[in-house]
Motif scaffolding. Structure first.
Motif, short mmCIF file in Angstrom:
data_model
loop_
_atom_site.label_atom_id
_atom_site.label_comp_id
_atom_site.label_asym_id
_atom_site.label_seq_id
_atom_site.Cartn_x
_atom_site.Cartn_y
_atom_site.Cartn_z
N ALA A 151 0.83 -1.21 0.00
CA ALA A 151 0.00 0.00 0.00
C ALA A 151 0.86 1.26 0.00
O ALA A 151 1.74 1.42 0.85
CB ALA A 151 -0.92 -0.01 1.21
N ASN A 152 0.59 2.14 -0.95
CA ASN A 152 1.19 3.48 -1.03
C ASN A 152 2.66 3.52 -1.47
O ASN A 152 3.20 4.60 -1.68
CB ASN A 152 1.07 4.23 0.30
CG ASN A 152 -0.38 4.42 0.73
OD1 ASN A 152 -1.25 4.63 -0.11
ND2 ASN A 152 -0.64 4.32 2.02
N VAL A 153 3.32 2.37 -1.63
CA VAL A 153 4.72 2.40 -2.06
C VAL A 153 4.84 2.89 -3.50
O VAL A 153 5.72 3.69 -3.82
CB VAL A 153 5.38 1.01 -1.89
CG1 VAL A 153 6.78 1.01 -2.51
CG2 VAL A 153 5.45 0.64 -0.41
N ALA A 154 3.94 2.41 -4.37
CA ALA A 154 4.00 2.84 -5.77
C ALA A 154 3.86 4.35 -5.89
O ALA A 154 4.55 5.00 -6.68
CB ALA A 154 2.90 2.15 -6.58
N GLY A 155 2.99 4.93 -5.08
CA GLY A 155 2.82 6.38 -5.09
C GLY A 155 4.06 7.10 -4.61
O GLY A 155 4.44 8.14 -5.15
N ALA A 156 4.70 6.54 -3.58
CA ALA A 156 5.93 7.13 -3.06
C ALA A 156 7.03 7.10 -4.12
O ALA A 156 7.78 8.07 -4.29
CB ALA A 156 6.37 6.40 -1.80
N VAL A 157 7.14 5.98 -4.83
CA VAL A 157 8.13 5.85 -5.89
C VAL A 157 7.85 6.84 -7.00
O VAL A 157 8.76 7.50 -7.53
CB VAL A 157 8.16 4.41 -6.44
CG1 VAL A 157 9.01 4.33 -7.71
CG2 VAL A 157 8.68 3.44 -5.40
N TYR A 158 6.58 6.98 -7.37
CA TYR A 158 6.20 7.91 -8.44
C TYR A 158 6.59 9.35 -8.09
O TYR A 158 7.16 10.08 -8.89
CB TYR A 158 4.70 7.82 -8.70
CG TYR A 158 4.22 8.72 -9.83
CD1 TYR A 158 4.30 8.31 -11.15
CD2 TYR A 158 3.72 10.00 -9.56
CE1 TYR A 158 3.88 9.14 -12.19
CE2 TYR A 158 3.30 10.82 -10.58
CZ TYR A 158 3.39 10.39 -11.90
OH TYR A 158 2.98 11.22 -12.91
#
Length: 246
Positions: free
Chosen positions: A79-86
């Motif tokens: 959860a939310n890691v992809a957004g942090a990477v983006y």
């Protein structure tokens, strides 16, 4: 009582002007934290469960790799890691890089790994770097350098300019295309140990090719470090398009 330093004063003043947010959920956090407590507790500590040789939670060591070890701090599909990477990739928000660098450094030291001679970031083409304003792999490399107290070199790997991005291709196509995307300098790396870093490891084809180039120049050992790894679950996803935004 915590020691007051020039760096802590600088961070405190910056936080007044530009309040820090958790890279995962976006909530405001205090100036000397890198993420909120709830996200820290909810995220999987990937470095504690992945295979050191292939970087997967379900080992794929039957495949040959040019790199020797893998450190990855988070799972991309948590959860939310992809957004942090983006946000790190496109906006240069550095909290994710600092968190991952500290995590990697902690594991390397705890496992007694001999420190690499230097850090090498996966390169970005000149055109794309100018358009984006930064290379997120370099930002992560700088954080790793501070955490491990080793230098970073940007003169060992280069990427050819292309408008056709890797994320537009299947896994099999990525593995084939990457062979012509990267090239090395003329340095003699005989006997050197290198920490190769990037933001995300998906199929591993980019990191594998970069590691191969460095080993062809004489490097003895390549340790990979990424902020996040993608779970492949031991399945062949070569016919599936990856939808991650670059």
């Amino acid at each position: 009582m915590a020691k007051i330093t020039a760096e802590s004063i600088k961070l405190f003043m910056l936080d007044i002007l530009f309040p820090s947010r958790c890279p995962f959920c976006g909530e405001f956090i205090i100036w000397n934290e890198l993420c909120c407590r709830s996200c820290r507790e909810a995220l999987t500590a990937a470095n504690s469960v992945i295979c050191r040789k292939c970087g997967q939670d379900k080992c794929r060591c039957d495949e040959k790799h040019s790199f020797d070890m893998v450190y990855g701090s988070y799972f991309f599909d948590d959860a939310n890691v992809a957004g942090a990477v983006y946000r790190f990739k496109h906006d240069g928000e550095s909290n994710l890089a600092e968190l991952a660098a500290a995590d990697t450094a902690r594991h390397i030291k705890a496992e007694g790994i001999l420190l690499p001679d230097f850090i090498v970031p996966v390169p970005m083409s000149v055109r794309k770097r100018i358009a984006r304003g930064h290379n997120q792999a370099e930002l992560f490399g700088k954080s790793l350098g501070r955490a491990l107290k080793i230098p970073m070199r940007r003169d060992l790997l280069f990427k050819r300019d292309t408008k056709d991005e890797q994320h537009n291709h299947t896994d099999a196509e990525r593995r084939e295309r990457v062979k012509s995307l990267f090239y090395g300098g003329n340095a003699n790396l005989s006997g050197k140990s290198i920490l190769l870093c990037d933001d995300v490891m998906t199929t591993g084809s980019t990191l594998n090719e970069c590691a191969a180039i460095l080993k062809n120049a004489g490097a003895e050992r390549i340790i990979v470090s990424v902020c996040a790894v993608t779970r492949l679950n031991g399945q062949d996803s070569s016919d599936k398009k990856h939808k991650r935004k670059e």
